[in-house]
Design an enzyme around this catalytic site. Structure first.
Site, PDB file in Angstrom:
ATOM      1  CE1 TYR A   1     -20.431  65.181  34.243  1.00  0.00           C
ATOM      2  CE2 TYR A   1     -20.295  64.160  36.412  1.00  0.00           C
ATOM      3  CZ  TYR A   1     -21.033  64.761  35.408  1.00  0.00           C
ATOM      4  OH  TYR A   1     -22.395  64.944  35.583  1.00  0.00           O
TER       5      TYR A   1
ATOM      6  CD  GLU B   1     -28.015  62.421  36.438  1.00  0.00           C
ATOM      7  OE1 GLU B   1     -28.102  61.373  37.101  1.00  0.00           O
ATOM      8  OE2 GLU B   1     -27.034  63.185  36.511  1.00  0.00           O
TER       9      GLU B   1
ATOM     10  CD1 TRP C   1     -21.030  60.469  36.511  1.00  0.00           C
ATOM     11  CD2 TRP C   1     -23.047  60.103  35.645  1.00  0.00           C
ATOM     12  NE1 TRP C   1     -21.256  61.413  35.536  1.00  0.00           N
ATOM     13  CE2 TRP C   1     -22.478  61.207  34.978  1.00  0.00           C
ATOM     14  CE3 TRP C   1     -24.316  59.669  35.257  1.00  0.00           C
ATOM     15  CZ2 TRP C   1     -23.136  61.899  33.964  1.00  0.00           C
ATOM     16  CZ3 TRP C   1     -24.981  60.353  34.245  1.00  0.00           C
ATOM     17  CH2 TRP C   1     -24.388  61.457  33.609  1.00  0.00           C
TER      18      TRP C   1
END
Length: 198
Positions: free
Chosen positions: A27, A49, A57
């Site tokens: 990522y 988000e 995350w």
């Protein structure tokens, strides 16, 4: 977290959070901080988000395929039409984060995204808050968690009918889609977006 960048076996310098887990490394190497300028892409990232708030995350990234399936690829036109049956389906889906407030916010935000098309669209709206300068951090403690621009974006999005778009969440969005570059100086990804110089 350590302030130092970690040089991997491939010779590339990454922050510690992206140096170990292959999913996070991929990522970081290919996606985080690269420009996203299409409506669906920005809507997806804004939604994720918001779901990430209070969680790691990595948790969201691992669940992203399930999120995409559950929310019809984050197509705002489809998500905006969700009703009570969809809310029940989403709350029963163990593949995603089952938070009623965040699910409701995603549906609300899909409707607000459609309404924004009359003003040029979500992507242009969000990118209009790009600052004149970007941070140049050499350590984690130099990376802000919000900015004057993310605060202004948060207020403007709330005025436009969006929910769960606080200034910290919006700064994370700005980082994720390339509006600011918070890669540590010395990282192999610094200035790789084409938006900001090294």
């Amino acid at each position: 977290m350590s302030d130092a960048l970690i040089v991997g076996a491939d010779g590339l310098a990454r922050p510690s959070w992206a140096a170990g887990d292959p999913l996070l490394r991929d990522y970081y190497d290919t996606e985080w901080g690269m420009p996203v300028r299409d409506e669906r892409g920005v809507f997806e990232r804004l939604s994720l988000e918001a779901f990430q708030s209070g969680l790691s995350w990595a948790t969201i990234l691992r669940k992203r395929p399930a999120f995409r399936e559950a929310f019809d690829g984050f197509d705002p036109d489809l998500v905006s039409a969700y009703g009570d049956r969809d809310r029940q389906r989403l709350m029963a889906d163990a593949g995603i984060v089952r938070n009623r407030r965040k699910i409701d916010a995603t549906i609300t935000n899909a409707r607000a995204t459609i309404a924004l098309r009359e003003q040029g669209g979500l992507a242009d709206f969000v990118w209009s808050f790009q600052p004149a300068e970007t941070p140049r951090p050499t350590a984690y403690d130099q990376i802000p968690t919000q900015s004057a621009e993310s605060l202004a974006m948060s207020k403007a999005l709330k005025k436009a009918g969006f929910a769960h778009v606080g200034p910290t969440t919006m700064f994370a969005l700005m980082e994720a889609i390339g509006i600011v570059d918070t890669h540590l100086l010395g990282s192999h990804r610094r200035a790789s977006s084409g938006v900001w110089p090294a």
